[in-house]
Design an enzyme around this catalytic site. Structure first.
Site: not given
Ligand code: SF4
Length: 342
Positions: A65, A98, A148, A150, A247-248, A291
Site C-alpha cells: 500500500h 496482503h 481491507h 488482508e 493501515s499501519n 510500505s
Molecule cells: S506489515 Fe510487513 S511484516 Fe507485517 S504482515 Fe505486513 S508485510 Fe508482513
C-alpha cells in the site's frame, strides 16, 4: 518478535540528552521505520518477476500500500489489476503482500495463470491459524478493518466461522454459537493498544475466549508503534510518511496523537507538507509506515532542513534484521532462467 526497546539515539546519547543547537528546532527520527521484511520481499518479487519473465507482469491489487512503489513498478512494466479475470490467460500474476482468499487461487488455476504468491509469511501464518481453528469448529472473531485486502483474504479461508470485529464498539453486537469455543485473531497492521481494548471487551462477553497461538499484529507494526511513541511525547508535530490506504501508516498518526504529539499528519511525500504545520513547532518527529521507501523520508528531512530544522536525531527503539526468502515459484523460475543461460 518485538525486541526490547532501548531509547538510545544513533549518536549513542540517551533520549533526554540535549540536542545540538539548531536555528529553528529539532528533528527526532523514529527507528525502526519504513520497509518491513514482508514489503521488501513483495517488491523484490515483482522486480525479479519482471527480470525473469519480462514485461508485462500482472499484479493483483497494489503489491504494497504505497502509491510511489506502485508507480515505480508500473514504470518498469508491472500492470496492476483488481481481479484475476483482468489478467490474460497464461500470463504471470503476482499476489500482493496482503494475501488472497483460496477462491482467488482457484480462479487463477482455472485461467491457467502463472502465479507468484508474494503474501507476507506473517499473513500466511494468520491464514493457517484461521484454517486450524475453523477445522476444530471454533467461532473466530477476526479483529480488523472491513474491506481491507488482508481481512478479505483471511476471512476467505473460513467464511462460515469468521466474524469481523472492527472496534471495541462493535463487541456488544457479536454473537457466537458456543461461548466455550471462541478464539480471536487479528489483522497484522492494527493499533496494538486498540486491539487489546477490543480483546478486553470481547473477554468480558466471552470469558473462555482463546488467544491466538502467537501475536498476529506483526513485529514491524509493533516496532513502528513503539518507535513513534518514543518521539511523540517530545514532538510538537509528527510527520508520518505513508499512503492513505496503508493501515499501519494511518495507525502511526493515531498512536502519535494518543502518546503526546501536539499534532500529527500523514503525507504520501514531501509535496503534501504544509509550512503552516510548523507554526510554533520546536520539535518535529518523523517516521514512516512499513510500505514506505526511505528515499521519501529523506526528502522530508531535506524539506525540514531547508526551513531551519535538524540535523535529524535518530531515536532507536529496536533493531530489525528479519528477512524472508522469495516466493518458491519465483525461486524456481530464477533457477530455471539461470540454467537456460548456461
Ligand atoms: S506489515 Fe510487513 S511484516 Fe507485517 S504482515 Fe505486513 S508485510 Fe508482513
Amino acid at each position: 518478535m518485538t525486541q526490547t526497546p532501548s531509547p538510545v539515539r544513533a549518536d549513542g546519547t540517551g533520549a533526554g540528552t540535549a540536542p545540538p543547537p539548531a536555528a529553528r528546532g529539532r528533528v527526532l527520527l523514529a527507528a525502526p521505520r519504513g520497509y518491513c521484511a514482508g514489503v521488501d520481499r513483495a517488491v523484490v518479487a515483482v522486480e525479479k518477476a519482471l527480470e525473469v519473465h519480462g514485461a508485462p507482469v500482472y499484479v493483483r491489487k497494489q503489491i504494497v500500500h504505497n502509491k510511489h512503489v506502485v508507480a515505480t513498478l508500473e514504470g518498469r512494466g508491472a500492470v496492476f489489476v483488481d481481479e484475476t479475470d483482468e489478467v490474460p490467460e497464461g500470463a504471470v500474476v503476482v499476489f500482493s503482500a496482503h494475501g488472497v482468499a483460496p477462491v482467488v487461487h482457484e480462479q487463477s488455476v482455472r485461467r491457467g495463470l502463472r502465479t507468484i504468491d508474494a503474501t507476507c509469511p506473517l499473513v500466511t501464518k494468520v491464514h493457517k491459524e484461521a484454517v486450524r481453528f475453523a477445522s476444530a469448529d471454533y467461532d473466530i472473531l477476526l479483529i480488523g478493518h472491513a474491506g481491507h485486502e488482508e481481512v478479505e483474504g483471511t476471512a476467505g479461508e473460513a467464511p462460515a466461522n469468521i466474524t469481523l470485529v472492527e472496534s471495541p464498539d462493535h463487541v456488544d453486537a457479536i454473537t457466537v454459537r458456543d461461548p466455550s469455543r471462541v478464539v480471536w485473531l487479528s489483522q497484522t497492521t492494527l493499533s496494538v493498544d486498540e486491539t487489546m481494548e477490543t480483546v478486553r471487551r470481547l473477554r468480558e462477553r466471552f470469558p473462555q475466549l482463546q488467544d491466538p497461538p502467537s501475536d498476529d499484529i506483526c513485529y514491524a507494526t509493533q516496532n513502528r508503534q513503539v518507535a513513534v511513541k518514543k518521539i511523540a511525547a517530545e514532538s510538537d508535530l509528527v510527520i508520518v510518511v505513508g499512503s492513505s490506504n496503508s493501515s499501519n501508516s494511518v495507525r502511526l498518526v493515531e498512536v502519535a496523537l494518543e502518546h503526546g504529539a501536539r499534532s500529527a499528519h500523514r503525507v504520501d511525500d514531501v509535496t503534501e507538507l504544509d509550512d503552516a504545520w510548523l507554526d510554533g513547532a520546536r520539535t518535529v518527529g518523523v517516521t514512516s509506515g512499513a510500505s514506505v521507501p526511505e528515499i521519501l523520508v529523506q526528502d522530508v528531512l531535506r524539506w525540514l532542513a531547508d526551513r531551519g530544522y535538524g540535523p535529524a536525531e535518530e531515536v532507536v527503539s529496536a533493531e530489525e534484521d528479519l528477512m524472508f526468502s522469495l516466493p518458491k515459484e519465483l525461486r524456481r523460475d530464477i533457477k530455471a532462467a539461470r540454467a537456460a543461460r548456461r
